[in-house]
Design a protein around this motif. Structure first.
Motif, mmCIF file in Angstrom:
data_model
loop_
_atom_site.group_PDB
_atom_site.id
_atom_site.type_symbol
_atom_site.label_atom_id
_atom_site.label_comp_id
_atom_site.label_asym_id
_atom_site.label_seq_id
_atom_site.Cartn_x
_atom_site.Cartn_y
_atom_site.Cartn_z
ATOM 1 N N ARG A 105 0.877 -1.108 0.160
ATOM 2 C CA ARG A 105 -0.205 0.266 -0.179
ATOM 3 C C ARG A 105 0.987 1.184 -0.016
ATOM 4 N N LEU A 106 1.807 1.485 0.857
ATOM 5 C CA LEU A 106 2.686 2.313 1.260
ATOM 6 C C LEU A 106 3.435 2.924 -0.508
ATOM 7 N N VAL A 107 3.985 1.965 -1.233
ATOM 8 C CA VAL A 107 4.478 1.551 -2.365
ATOM 9 C C VAL A 107 3.776 1.729 -3.598
ATOM 10 N N TYR A 108 2.905 1.716 -3.340
ATOM 11 C CA TYR A 108 1.376 1.946 -4.854
ATOM 12 C C TYR A 108 0.905 3.917 -4.394
ATOM 13 N N SER A 109 0.757 3.959 -2.755
ATOM 14 C CA SER A 109 0.748 5.425 -2.404
ATOM 15 C C SER A 109 2.161 6.393 -3.412
ATOM 16 N N TYR A 110 3.127 5.790 -3.140
ATOM 17 C CA TYR A 110 4.366 6.266 -3.647
ATOM 18 C C TYR A 110 4.352 6.599 -4.965
ATOM 19 N N LEU A 111 3.744 5.563 -5.544
ATOM 20 C CA LEU A 111 3.539 5.462 -7.463
ATOM 21 C C LEU A 111 2.455 6.887 -7.268
ATOM 22 N N GLN A 112 1.120 6.921 -6.688
ATOM 23 C CA GLN A 112 0.712 7.749 -7.299
ATOM 24 C C GLN A 112 1.190 9.120 -7.264
ATOM 25 N N ARG A 113 2.003 9.347 -6.207
ATOM 26 C CA ARG A 113 2.485 10.538 -7.120
ATOM 27 C C ARG A 113 3.212 11.063 -8.461
ATOM 28 N N TYR A 114 3.523 10.193 -9.085
ATOM 29 C CA TYR A 114 4.044 10.406 -10.344
ATOM 30 C C TYR A 114 3.013 10.047 -11.637
ATOM 31 N N ILE A 115 1.663 10.315 -10.445
ATOM 32 C CA ILE A 115 0.690 10.563 -11.493
ATOM 33 C C ILE A 115 -0.539 11.384 -10.925
ATOM 34 N N THR A 116 -0.101 12.798 -11.409
ATOM 35 C CA THR A 116 -0.301 14.169 -11.560
ATOM 36 C C THR A 116 -1.272 14.743 -11.852
ATOM 37 N N GLU A 117 -2.088 13.713 -13.195
ATOM 38 C CA GLU A 117 -2.923 14.815 -14.594
ATOM 39 C C GLU A 117 -4.162 13.321 -14.917
ATOM 40 N N PRO A 118 -4.997 13.715 -14.974
ATOM 41 C CA PRO A 118 -5.699 12.172 -15.599
ATOM 42 C C PRO A 118 -4.912 11.938 -16.735
ATOM 43 N N LEU A 119 -4.700 10.563 -17.064
ATOM 44 C CA LEU A 119 -4.083 9.937 -18.057
ATOM 45 C C LEU A 119 -4.771 9.572 -19.541
ATOM 46 N N PRO A 120 -4.141 9.437 -20.239
ATOM 47 C CA PRO A 120 -5.123 9.640 -21.788
ATOM 48 C C PRO A 120 -5.505 8.211 -21.317
ATOM 49 N N CYS A 121 -4.771 7.321 -21.741
ATOM 50 C CA CYS A 121 -5.031 6.190 -21.509
ATOM 51 C C CYS A 121 -5.164 5.573 -22.934
ATOM 52 N N ARG A 122 -5.140 6.233 -23.874
ATOM 53 C CA ARG A 122 -5.115 5.386 -24.656
ATOM 54 C C ARG A 122 -3.867 4.292 -25.815
ATOM 55 N N GLY A 123 -4.801 3.884 -26.080
ATOM 56 C CA GLY A 123 -4.188 2.368 -26.735
ATOM 57 C C GLY A 123 -3.282 1.299 -25.634
ATOM 58 N N ASP A 124 -2.492 0.544 -25.556
ATOM 59 C CA ASP A 124 -2.094 -0.412 -24.723
ATOM 60 C C ASP A 124 -0.787 0.290 -24.054
ATOM 61 N N GLU A 125 -0.183 1.840 -24.273
ATOM 62 C CA GLU A 125 1.312 1.866 -24.108
ATOM 63 C C GLU A 125 1.242 2.184 -22.643
ATOM 64 N N TRP A 126 -0.054 2.377 -21.848
ATOM 65 C CA TRP A 126 -0.216 2.218 -20.512
ATOM 66 C C TRP A 126 -0.341 1.208 -20.166
ATOM 67 N N GLN A 127 -0.274 0.383 -20.556
ATOM 68 C CA GLN A 127 -0.735 -1.427 -19.923
ATOM 69 C C GLN A 127 0.756 -1.357 -18.641
ATOM 70 N N PRO A 128 1.917 -1.257 -19.072
ATOM 71 C CA PRO A 128 3.192 -1.889 -17.836
ATOM 72 C C PRO A 128 2.543 -1.203 -16.840
ATOM 73 N N LEU A 129 1.668 -0.332 -17.050
ATOM 74 C CA LEU A 129 1.508 0.697 -15.297
ATOM 75 C C LEU A 129 0.095 -0.400 -14.349
ATOM 76 N N VAL A 130 -0.757 -0.323 -15.622
ATOM 77 C CA VAL A 130 -1.584 -1.492 -14.937
ATOM 78 C C VAL A 130 -1.705 -2.712 -14.542
ATOM 79 N N TRP A 131 -0.232 -3.038 -14.835
ATOM 80 C CA TRP A 131 0.128 -3.928 -14.930
ATOM 81 C C TRP A 131 0.771 -4.433 -12.982
ATOM 82 N N TYR A 132 1.550 -3.320 -13.368
ATOM 83 C CA TYR A 132 1.894 -2.884 -12.035
ATOM 84 C C TYR A 132 1.377 -2.345 -11.109
#
Length: 1127
Positions: free
Chosen positions: A972-999
């Motif tokens: 949970r702490l690592v997950y919260s630390y990961l959120q710090r780098y997502i400061t804006e809504p993501l466009p999420c077009r295609g599969d290019e953001w899939q690694p973030l989903v997997w992680y």
């Protein structure tokens, strides 16, 4: 015989023509009181059998009744055949009843089943049975006949269905062209299906019980085999179909067992991985308990069998069991459970003693090899087997070999041991062989008088002289027995540590040492004189004096034998140039030259005299070697003599201080000349380099607490000079010189970086030395070129040089030594720890050759510094990922299916496995890996409004391999630390953001609140001063811009693919805040000062950060702390 579906009136006639079973008790069969059809002799008796065929069948399992309605009438099924005719509804219950009947009386139930198969063949006759008592195959074959009796009009079929001989009788006029399986119509078609279904249900119902009793299946198989061999087509057809269906059902049971076994193994592995900290899993405990129970069952069986096979009166009754299970018992010393393996070996010992010829020669040869195993109890049990089976034969003491004298029996045993040792072809493991036999043949192995007398025998004595190979083996055995007796503990690799000797054992050890000394003081000079020209024998014999009790020389007035020993050693040094012999001689002088013993002065005088002669010889050679014109002598003979002399000096300089002979200047001249002219022979460079190294080491060792600075500065200059010489030789044209220079340089740097000059801080400051960056790069380049060689280049080199397998093994040994020397520099912080990242890249690729060395390096580094070791691991993965990304097309992005990416992911998985099961112990390291990985993945992600795709985002797939090592709170702490780098809504077009989903999924796996997370808002809340934020950044140039929760909420409806990245907001914000604050107290890496990373050019050379947004490479330290929220 069988009623048609719409003719119920045929049923009585069916009963009239049914088969009559006659079960003959075993006792009756033995007494001959039972009348069998096979013994019918008179026509009257045969007519009686004909009449019995017409009687109503008496059902052996009369309790079974199945009722079915046919044409309004209740029809009662009495036999298995009738049940199958009626259909599937009653089949399951009937099979269950039959199994219960089998458990009560298996003979009666089996005869019922036999009649079922006979009736299904269309036979209306009678089956009788007699128990099979004869063990003579001729009688069995005679009874297995098929004949026709003209007087009675009956056909006879006799065959064996073990343990019975069955006799089937039927009228000869029976129509066998018309039997149930070939009849037409829906009724008979259904009968065939029911017949096949019955066999499948029978096997399925028995699969957990009587299927494995070695009785049911044996009988059925014998029956079907006998029927399939009949001349009657009905028997052949029916039995073949039944056998096929039976085999299909058994195979299905076997497959189910394999699946269940595989699933249990997978469940066991899964439960292992679920261990958190010191907590244990109940399911894992259950699986472990079952495994242990299986081992306990095997162990109890072996112990029980030992009790049986230890009694000769019971062994004679175990022939059938022995023949059937002998192979299984022979294989059990390979059992994973050590105690089971030991008891299996002991059982085989008893079987060998009490069962004649039960073990073949191949079995014994295989069991003998267990004397070389590393598990000592098993090796000792195998030693007993070897000693009693091969070495100690009955009559050895009574029958003396011709000419054997008082050592006759021992000599015979000794020769058998030598023969076994040579046949085993494991000559380097003689210490293991001796240790295995020590508990059983200690007295025989301590008979050094017999051993040495056998070596000193004259060749003229017929039958007594040993061959050269036998003499070498005997000398190795002597050395191993001397070492075992003097040290009193097993050899290296067998046993965790040196055992603590009891008072009795210490007394025996002292007595053995005295016995060794008294005997070999007198005999060893004779042996050295006899074998003075054999390098291998002499090298082994010269190791014996280190186990002497040296006071015996003076107390026993044996100085004359000491003089003889010193003369022989001096003569051996003059004769040999082999380094193993010279080093053994040097060590012998070192052992004898201890100042506290009485013989020191005599030995020191002899040593000085010998070295004087060596130096005199060297000086004479040097005068001839160096020419006046500034060159050197190129005569082959002179070079060979110079090489031998320098080798002798180097061997003694290793253990003895030769500084007073001023050897350093003489050998340094060779090295300087090679640097300036580069034409000296390799035979001279190698010993000169070794001698110079030893000279400097002795000068370093002489530095005392009061050494003046005036003496330290010249020494410092010479130390630096020698380092430069070794560095220069790293690029020498000769491979042997390069490797020698590298090994010496690694040891040299290790010594200079860890000086402890008797508390002389000034000496440490002047003489201490750490390699600079260029030298570190040269060292690693050497490893790349000489150790991590491409397979194609290595094969090419081996082909050109024509090397055999022995040479390949020698080359591998050299490479392992080079890599181990370099890894020591990393472990002891002589070179930068980040240098290990380059070594780790080859972990998977070279696992078979160097995997153990790299893994041990990783373990030592982790022990020294957990955090820095974790950073080194992630740096290795980052560098590999960048290389992979650079090789990909910039437009297509990272290819997850490419072999290079798969190799990086596999390397990360292997790194994850090195952390073991203790997640608490590796908590900080794993957390640091995730932190570093997240930061690397989002480098360059500060484009327009922070919406650009981070170029290293795919790296999250790599570090997801470490997610299963995180504790749930840390996820949970690592997950919260990961959120710090997502400061804006993501466009999420295609599969290019899939690694973030997997992680993200790897972090949310098995979370208690995963359902609440997935059901929360579609976007990730930004980190800032909001109430849900429990972290803040401490930057060197100020804090990051904050985004309010209201702004984030206003942008949430605009997210198109927000469902792919669910928020981590829980049901209760107060609960989340309190959990995070509690967790931070136990997680040091998230406390102030814990998250620190210094970026430099050496860490990530290809690091490019966009100028827009916060510059990550300017962060000097990064603190993440919990904050109190205002309500």
């Amino acid at each position: 015989m069988i009623a048609e579906p719409n003719t119920a009136s045929n049923l009585p006639s069916q009963k009239e023509n049914a088969v009559h079973d006659e079960t003959v008790p075993e006792s009756a069969a033995q007494n001959g009181t039972c009348v069998r059809n096979g013994n019918l002799k008179t026509p009257r008796e045969k007519r009686k059998v004909r009449e019995q065929c017409e009687n109503i069948r008496t059902n052996s399992t009369g309790s079974r009744r199945v009722r079915q309605l046919q044409n309004g009438e209740v029809v009662e099924a009495v036999t298995l055949f009738e049940v199958v005719c009626m259909g599937k509804q009653a089949m399951q219950s009937v099979v269950v009843d039959w199994v219960e009947a089998y458990k009560q009386d298996r003979n009666v139930a089996l005869l019922d089943l036999i009649n079922f198969f006979i009736q299904c063949s269309g036979c209306q006759g009678m089956v009788t049975a007699e128990m099979f008592q004869s063990l003579y195959k001729k009688d069995v074959m005679r009874k297995m006949t098929e004949t026709f009796d003209k007087e009675t009009g009956l056909q006879y079929k006799k065959f064996m269905a073990y343990p019975w001989i069955l006799t089937v009788t039927w009228p000869v006029d029976m129509d066998y062209e018309d039997y149930p399986l070939i009849r037409t119509g829906p009724y008979w078609k259904k009968f065939k299906a029911n017949f096949c279904e019955f066999i499948a249900v029978l096997v399925q119902q028995c699969q957990c019980s009587i299927l494995y009793d070695n009785y049911l299946m044996d009988t059925i198989i014998s029956l079907l085999t006998g029927l399939a061999d009949s001349m009657v087509r009905a028997f052949r057809h029916t039995s073949t179909l039944a056998a096929m269906k039976l085999l299909t059902a058994v195979v299905s049971v076997h497959l189910n067992l394999d699946v269940n076994k595989h699933n249990a193994q997978r469940l066991y592995e899964v439960e292992k991985k679920r261990i958190s900290g010191k907590r244990t899993s109940y399911r894992l405990d259950q699986l472990d308990r079952k495994r242990k129970e299986q081992a306990e069952v095997r162990l109890k069986c072996l112990l029980g069998l030992q009790g049986i096979y230890s009694r000769k009166e019971l062994v004679s009754r175990m022939d059938l069991f022995t023949n059937k299970f002998k192979d299984r018992i022979v294989s059990m010393p390979l059992d994973k459970d050590h105690e089971v393996a030991v008891q299996a070996m002991k059982l085989l010992m008893l079987m060998s003693q009490n069962c004649e010829d039960v073990l073949s020669a191949e079995d014994c040869e295989m069991l003998y090899q267990f004397v070389y195993t590393t598990h000592r109890p098993l090796a000792v049990a195998a030693g007993e087997f070897l000693y009693k089976r091969l070495l100690s034969r009955e009559g050895d003491k009574e029958v003396q070999p011709k000419g054997g004298g008082k050592f006759g029996a021992s000599t015979d045993q000794l020769k058998r041991l030598i023969h076994f040792f040579l046949e085993s072809e494991l000559h380097k493991h003689v210490a293991y062989l001796v240790d295995s036999l020590w508990d059983w043949a200690g007295k025989f192995l301590k008979d050094w008088e017999c051993m040495t007398s056998l070596l000193l025998k004259n060749a003229e004595e017929a039958g007594e002289a040993l061959s050269d190979a036998q003499e070498s083996a005997l000398i190795e055995i002597i050395l191993a027995t001397v070492r075992e007796a003097a040290e009193g503990h097993p050899p290296v690799g067998r046993g965790a540590a040196k055992k603590i000797l009891s008072v009795k054992e210490k007394k025996i050890q002292l007595e053995d040492c005295t016995k060794i000394t008294e005997h070999f003081i007198m005999v060893l000079p004779q042996l050295l004189a006899k074998y003075s020209t054999d390098a291998q024998k002499v090298a082994n014999l010269l190791q014996i004096p280190q186990y002497y009790d040296l006071d015996v020389y003076s107390t026993g007035h044996l100085e004359k034998h000491l003089d003889a020993l010193l003369r022989e050693i001096k003569d051996i040094v003059a004769k040999h140039s082999d380094m193993s012999v010279l080093e053994a001689s040097s060590r012998t002088y070192y052992v004898l030259c201890r100042e506290e013993i009485a013989i020191y002065s005599k030995v020191d005088c002899a040593r000085t005299q010998m070295i004087d002669e060596l130096m005199k010889q060297l000086n004479q050679l040097l005068d001839c070697f160096w020419q006046k014109e500034g060159g050197f002598c190129t005569d082959t003979g002179e070079i060979s003599r110079m090489h031998s002399t320098l080798g002798r000096v180097a061997a003694f300089h290793n253990a003895h201080d030769l500084t007073k002979w001023n050897l350093y200047d003489k050998t340094l001249r060779f090295l300087v000349f090679e640097m300036e002219h580069g034409s000296l022979p390799v035979l001279i460079i190698l010993p000169a380099l070794q001698c110079t190294y030893f000279s400097l080491l002795w000068q370093l060792a002489a530095v005392s607490e009061n050494s003046p600075k005036e003496t330290l500065i010249p020494l410092r200059r010479e130390l630096r000079r020698f380092s430069q010489i070794c560095t220069y030789f790293l690029h020498h044209k000769e491979k042997d010189v390069r490797e020698k220079a590298f090994m010496i340089l690694c040891d040299w740097l290790l010594i200079l970086s860890h000086l402890d000059s008797n508390n002389n801080e000034e000496a440490v400051g002047l003489l201490g030395y750490l390699p600079n960056t260029p030298l570190q790069e040269k060292l690693f380049s050497f490893i790349q070129e000489h150790v991590f060689v491409d397979e194609e280049e290595e094969k090419k080199d081996l082909t050109e040089e024509g090397k055999d397998e022995t040479c390949k093994l020698d080359d591998l040994h050299k490479k392992r030594s080079l890599l181990a020397a370099y890894c020591k520099l990393i472990v002891y912080n002589v070179v930068e720890m980040t240098a290990a990242a380059e070594i780790y890249k080859y972990y998977v690729k070279t696992y078979s050759d160097f995997g153990d060395i790299i893994k041990e390096t990783l373990s030592k580094m982790r022990y020294n510094n957990k955090i820095q070791s974790a950073k080194t691991l992630i740096l290795c993965l980052q560098q590999l990922f960048q290389t992979h990304a650079e090789s990909q097309d910039s437009n297509s992005g990272v290819d997850f299916s490419s072999p290079s990416f798969a190799n990086i992911k596999e390397l990360a998985r292997r790194f994850s496995l090195t952390f073991g099961w203790d997640q608490v112990k590796s908590r900080e390291s794993i957390a640091m890996i995730h932190k570093e990985g997240i930061e690397f993945a989002f480098q360059g992600a500060t484009g327009v409004d922070g919406k650009c795709l981070p170029p290293n985002l795919s790296f999250l797939v790599i570090i997801s391999e470490f997610s299963n090592k995180l504790l749930k709170p840390d996820k949970r702490l690592v997950y919260s630390y990961l959120q710090r780098y997502i400061t804006e809504p993501l466009p999420c077009r295609g599969d290019e953001w899939q690694p973030l989903v997997w992680y993200r999924n790897s972090l949310l796996a098995n979370e208690d609140e995963e359902s609440s997370v997935l059901g929360s808002l579609g976007g990730w809340p930004p980190m800032g001063s909001s109430k849900t934020s429990s972290f803040k950044r401490k930057l060197s140039n100020g804090s990051l811009p904050e985004t309010s929760q209201t702004e984030a909420a206003s942008k949430a409806p605009e997210q198109q693919c927000a469902s792919q990245l669910p928020s981590a907001a829980g049901k209760s914000r107060k609960r989340l805040k309190s959990q995070e604050m509690r967790l931070q107290e136990h997680l040091p890496f998230l406390c102030p000062g814990g998250l620190r990373r210094r970026y430099c050019k050496d860490e990530i050379k290809t690091e490019n950060v966009s100028e827009e947004g916060p510059a990550e490479d300017t962060i000097e330290d990064l603190d993440v702390v919990g904050t109190d929220q205002d309500s």
